[in-house]
Design a protein around this motif. Structure first.
Motif, PDB file in Angstrom:
ATOM      1  N   GLU A 170      15.777   0.117   8.151  1.00  0.00           N
ATOM      2  CA  GLU A 170      14.576  -0.360   7.469  1.00  0.00           C
ATOM      3  C   GLU A 170      14.138  -1.717   7.999  1.00  0.00           C
ATOM      4  N   LYS A 171      15.091  -2.551   8.353  1.00  0.00           N
ATOM      5  CA  LYS A 171      14.739  -3.848   8.919  1.00  0.00           C
ATOM      6  C   LYS A 171      14.004  -3.690  10.250  1.00  0.00           C
ATOM      7  N   ALA A 172      14.339  -2.609  10.962  1.00  0.00           N
ATOM      8  CA  ALA A 172      13.725  -2.378  12.277  1.00  0.00           C
ATOM      9  C   ALA A 172      12.521  -1.444  12.200  1.00  0.00           C
ATOM     10  N   ARG A 173      11.995  -1.191  10.987  1.00  0.00           N
ATOM     11  CA  ARG A 173      10.961  -0.175  10.842  1.00  0.00           C
ATOM     12  C   ARG A 173       9.674  -0.504  11.590  1.00  0.00           C
ATOM     13  N   ARG A 174       9.370  -1.788  11.765  1.00  0.00           N
ATOM     14  CA  ARG A 174       8.118  -2.142  12.457  1.00  0.00           C
ATOM     15  C   ARG A 174       8.177  -1.787  13.942  1.00  0.00           C
ATOM     16  N   ILE A 175       9.382  -1.616  14.452  1.00  0.00           N
ATOM     17  CA  ILE A 175       9.544  -1.140  15.833  1.00  0.00           C
ATOM     18  C   ILE A 175       9.831   0.352  15.837  1.00  0.00           C
ATOM     19  N   LEU A 176      10.650   0.788  14.893  1.00  0.00           N
ATOM     20  CA  LEU A 176      11.100   2.179  14.863  1.00  0.00           C
ATOM     21  C   LEU A 176       9.959   3.151  14.610  1.00  0.00           C
ATOM     22  N   LEU A 177       9.140   2.877  13.606  1.00  0.00           N
ATOM     23  CA  LEU A 177       8.072   3.819  13.260  1.00  0.00           C
ATOM     24  C   LEU A 177       7.042   3.993  14.370  1.00  0.00           C
ATOM     25  N   PRO A 178       6.507   2.899  14.969  1.00  0.00           N
ATOM     26  CA  PRO A 178       5.575   3.105  16.083  1.00  0.00           C
ATOM     27  C   PRO A 178       6.193   3.891  17.236  1.00  0.00           C
ATOM     28  N   CYS A 179       7.480   3.665  17.493  1.00  0.00           N
ATOM     29  CA  CYS A 179       8.135   4.402  18.578  1.00  0.00           C
ATOM     30  C   CYS A 179       8.247   5.889  18.244  1.00  0.00           C
ATOM     31  N   LEU A 180       8.598   6.191  16.991  1.00  0.00           N
ATOM     32  CA  LEU A 180       8.704   7.589  16.579  1.00  0.00           C
ATOM     33  C   LEU A 180       7.362   8.302  16.679  1.00  0.00           C
ATOM     34  N   PHE A 181       6.325   7.665  16.174  1.00  0.00           N
ATOM     35  CA  PHE A 181       5.006   8.298  16.213  1.00  0.00           C
ATOM     36  C   PHE A 181       4.470   8.391  17.640  1.00  0.00           C
ATOM     37  N   ALA A 182       4.765   7.400  18.465  1.00  0.00           N
ATOM     38  CA  ALA A 182       4.327   7.452  19.867  1.00  0.00           C
ATOM     39  C   ALA A 182       5.021   8.598  20.595  1.00  0.00           C
ATOM     40  N   ALA A 183       6.333   8.775  20.335  1.00  0.00           N
ATOM     41  CA  ALA A 183       7.065   9.866  20.980  1.00  0.00           C
ATOM     42  C   ALA A 183       6.526  11.222  20.529  1.00  0.00           C
ATOM     43  N   PHE A 184       6.260  11.346  19.236  1.00  0.00           N
ATOM     44  CA  PHE A 184       5.740  12.616  18.721  1.00  0.00           C
ATOM     45  C   PHE A 184       4.349  12.897  19.281  1.00  0.00           C
ATOM     46  N   PHE A 185       3.520  11.871  19.371  1.00  0.00           N
ATOM     47  CA  PHE A 185       2.177  12.063  19.918  1.00  0.00           C
ATOM     48  C   PHE A 185       2.240  12.449  21.393  1.00  0.00           C
ATOM     49  N   ALA A 186       3.186  11.865  22.122  1.00  0.00           N
ATOM     50  CA  ALA A 186       3.358  12.238  23.531  1.00  0.00           C
ATOM     51  C   ALA A 186       3.745  13.709  23.652  1.00  0.00           C
ATOM     52  N   LEU A 187       4.645  14.163  22.772  1.00  0.00           N
ATOM     53  CA  LEU A 187       5.013  15.579  22.770  1.00  0.00           C
ATOM     54  C   LEU A 187       3.816  16.457  22.426  1.00  0.00           C
ATOM     55  N   GLN A 188       3.018  16.020  21.483  1.00  0.00           N
ATOM     56  CA  GLN A 188       1.819  16.773  21.126  1.00  0.00           C
ATOM     57  C   GLN A 188       0.893  16.924  22.333  1.00  0.00           C
ATOM     58  N   LEU A 189       0.725  15.870  23.098  1.00  0.00           N
ATOM     59  CA  LEU A 189      -0.153  15.926  24.270  1.00  0.00           C
ATOM     60  C   LEU A 189       0.399  16.873  25.328  1.00  0.00           C
ATOM     61  N   VAL A 190       1.728  16.894  25.479  1.00  0.00           N
ATOM     62  CA  VAL A 190       2.346  17.826  26.426  1.00  0.00           C
ATOM     63  C   VAL A 190       2.052  19.260  26.006  1.00  0.00           C
ATOM     64  N   PHE A 191       2.272  19.557  24.740  1.00  0.00           N
ATOM     65  CA  PHE A 191       2.009  20.915  24.252  1.00  0.00           C
ATOM     66  C   PHE A 191       0.516  21.235  24.303  1.00  0.00           C
ATOM     67  N   LEU A 192      -0.325  20.243  24.036  1.00  0.00           N
ATOM     68  CA  LEU A 192      -1.768  20.451  24.107  1.00  0.00           C
ATOM     69  C   LEU A 192      -2.188  20.828  25.523  1.00  0.00           C
ATOM     70  N   TYR A 193      -1.580  20.201  26.505  1.00  0.00           N
ATOM     71  CA  TYR A 193      -1.918  20.479  27.907  1.00  0.00           C
ATOM     72  C   TYR A 193      -1.456  21.876  28.316  1.00  0.00           C
ATOM     73  N   PHE A 194      -0.215  22.231  27.962  1.00  0.00           N
ATOM     74  CA  PHE A 194       0.339  23.509  28.408  1.00  0.00           C
ATOM     75  C   PHE A 194      -0.213  24.700  27.624  1.00  0.00           C
ATOM     76  N   PHE A 195      -0.666  24.468  26.408  1.00  0.00           N
ATOM     77  CA  PHE A 195      -1.132  25.577  25.575  1.00  0.00           C
ATOM     78  C   PHE A 195      -2.610  25.440  25.240  1.00  0.00           C
ATOM     79  N   GLN A 196      -3.397  25.109  26.250  1.00  0.00           N
ATOM     80  CA  GLN A 196      -4.835  25.014  26.056  1.00  0.00           C
ATOM     81  C   GLN A 196      -5.401  26.386  25.683  1.00  0.00           C
ATOM     82  N   VAL A 197      -6.389  26.358  24.809  1.00  0.00           N
ATOM     83  CA  VAL A 197      -7.072  27.588  24.421  1.00  0.00           C
ATOM     84  C   VAL A 197      -8.567  27.413  24.654  1.00  0.00           C
ATOM     85  N   GLN A 198      -9.241  28.529  24.793  1.00  0.00           N
ATOM     86  CA  GLN A 198     -10.687  28.516  24.932  1.00  0.00           C
ATOM     87  C   GLN A 198     -11.304  29.269  23.760  1.00  0.00           C
TER      88      GLN A 198
END
Length: 516
Positions: free
Chosen positions: A81-109
């Motif tokens: 909890e003391k490290a949450r100001r670093i931990l949370l942005p890192c967690l969300f950044a990692a998840f968003f990066a994964l989302q972009l990877v899946f978005l790229y590989f699973f594009q739909v029309q």
């Protein structure tokens, strides 16, 4: 004088009997859901028929791993909890990066295979050369607000020089991923306010393990863009309770909650279930409080009025052709829910459209009566169990089907795991269905066997129970769970955290830590 906690509420031991009874009912119902999902493996939506033993073993292993994670998060909660100001942005950044990877590989029309592609294509054309409404929106006016949600976005892209359809789809996918992330932040915040920081982190961990959230990135349909609304409404509910105790104005959280209900409800009606749940909880959660009826009813009335006005404005703004002639009564989806596993059934559409619009309500009413009579009580019960298994047993929430329809490129490094015809798709199903079964088991165990936190989780359980009841009545599929998936993750995390705390024989906190 009755003892009170520091927050001004009655102590936990005086939890109203209504809340206790509902919690037991909730646990019993999800015990039935758990058993139905485990033993009715034929109700699945994929060709692979998984054995109950393999899914059950997967659920056991995943539950054990999650319990260990909950234990470690509680043990090291203070430094984390003391490290949450670093931990949370890192967690969300990692998840968003994964989302972009899946978005790229699973594009739909855009494709006319299902509603998402039809609405997306119409909104893109509206943002470009213009769009003339067709009969689809006369039959399904509920999707007109979604059209207006995306049409201005695509118009802005068009004005900025973006004209290729696939680029627009990718841009909308990025926005969709951000909306999913906003929902996860809101559910983290809700879990932290209710149960503490470790529960909030565990909720995020569960979200990261749920691959369906990644696969739904390219599918910017009503399920994902309204996902933040139920979590936001419940956050507003907690703020209302805090401000009521502090004798502050209730208008800010009331207005915010009503706005979320209106915006979300006009896009997907099941969002309103969350608002109804928090209004009921507000009145009865601490013992029946008649003084609270007025603000609860006022918010509900304002939300219903707002949804009706927005829907009317959206339909009038598009003005699809021959609305009256092509209108499909709402009872049509109740009729459809009485067939097979309660999912989409094209012959029911043909039946409804086979007669003029004025005759459809009577036709559907007679058909519903005929089907209910043909089932009988035992048949209806068996049909309900099959609907429960079909809806709640699919851990993919139909994501693998949806990314397959209109896929731009089937040949990518991840196809064998996540496309329905992939070589290793069966392994993925064992994992994701095991995770779903684990969730159902924890929802049941948390309600039946864990005495603490009944009152705090009452509104969340009420919203989930309302969705279950609605889908038993309505046409159903697992995709309809997606916009309330954050609430399911919260209940799963709560059961794990309270259970592991009990195993350690440590008293659970009476109050959550100060909210961020």
């Amino acid at each position: 004088m009755e003892e009170t906690e520091k927050n001004g509420l009655p102590p936990l031991k005086t939890c109203p009997i209504l809340v206790k009874v509902f919690t037991w009912v909730f646990g019993a119902v999800f015990l039935v859901v758990f058993a139905a999902v485990l033993f009715d493996r034929q109700a699945g939506v994929y060709d692979q028929k998984l054995r109950a033993a393999s899914v059950f073993l997967s659920a056991l292993l995943l539950s054990a791993a999650l319990a260990a994670a909950a234990y470690l998060l509680q043990k090291y909660e203070k430094p984390l909890e003391k490290a949450r100001r670093i931990l949370l942005p890192c967690l969300f950044a990692a998840f968003f990066a994964l989302q972009l990877v899946f978005l790229y590989f699973f594009q739909v029309q855009p494709t006319d295979a299902w509603d998402f592609g039809i609405v997306a294509d119409a909104a893109i054309r509206m943002g470009g050369e213009g769009y003339t409404p067709d009969v689809y929106f006369s039959m399904f006016p509920n999707n007109i607000p979604l059209f207006w949600f995306w049409a201005p976005f695509f118009k802005i892209l068009s004005l900025c020089g973006v004209t290729q359809t696939q680029t627009m789809m990718l841009a909308a996918g990025v926005v969709n991923c951000l909306l999913i992330d906003a929902a996860l932040f809101l559910i983290y915040r809700l879990a932290r306010r209710m149960l503490g920081f470790s529960a909030g982190l565990l909720t995020l961990l569960l979200a990261g393990m749920n691959v369906s959230l990644l696969l739904y990135g390219p599918i910017f349909y009503t399920d994902t863009i309204t996902m933040l609304c139920p979590a936001g409404i419940l956050n507003c509910y907690l703020s209302v309770r805090d401000r009521w105790r502090e004798k502050k104005s209730l208008w800010p959280p009331l207005c915010a909650g009503a706005a979320l209900a209106v915006i979300g409800g006009v896009l997907k009606v099941t969002v309103v279930i969350s608002l109804i749940a928090v209004c009921i909880a507000w009145v009865v959660q601490d013992g029946f409080r008649p003084r609270r009826l007025l603000p609860a009813c006022g918010v509900l009335a304002a939300a219903v009025l707002g949804i009706s006005l927005l829907q009317f404005a959206a339909v009038q703004g598009m003005d699809p052709p021959a609305r009256q002639e092509n209108a499909i009564p709402h009872s049509h989806w109740i009729m459809m829910g009485l067939t097979g596993n309660g999912s989409y059934y094209d012959p029911d559409y043909q039946l409804t459209l086979s007669v003029p619009a004025v005759e459809r309500p009577a036709l559907i009413r007679d058909e519903i009566r005929r089907r209910v009579t043909a089932y009988g009580p035992a048949g209806l019960a068996a049909h309900g169990l099959r609907k429960l298994a079909f809806t709640w047993g699919d851990g993919t929430y139909l994501s693998s089907v949806k990314i397959d329809w209109g896929a731009v490129d089937h040949e990518n490094p991840l196809r064998d795991f996540f496309y329905t015809d992939g070589q290793w798709f069966g392994i993925y199903l064992v994992y994701i269905d095991g995770l779903q079964l684990s969730m159902l088991g924890l929802l049941c165990a948390g309600a039946l066997f864990i005495k603490r936190k009944k009152r705090e989780l009452f509104a969340v359980r009420l919203a989930v129970f309302g969705l279950l009841a609605f889908l038993l009545l309505w046409e159903t599929r697992s995709r309809y769970l997606v916009n309330m998936l954050p609430l399911l993750l919260l209940l799963q995390a709560a059961s794990l955290c309270v259970f592991t705390a009990w195993l350690q024989k440590k008293p659970w906190r009476k109050q959550a830590r100060q909210q961020i």
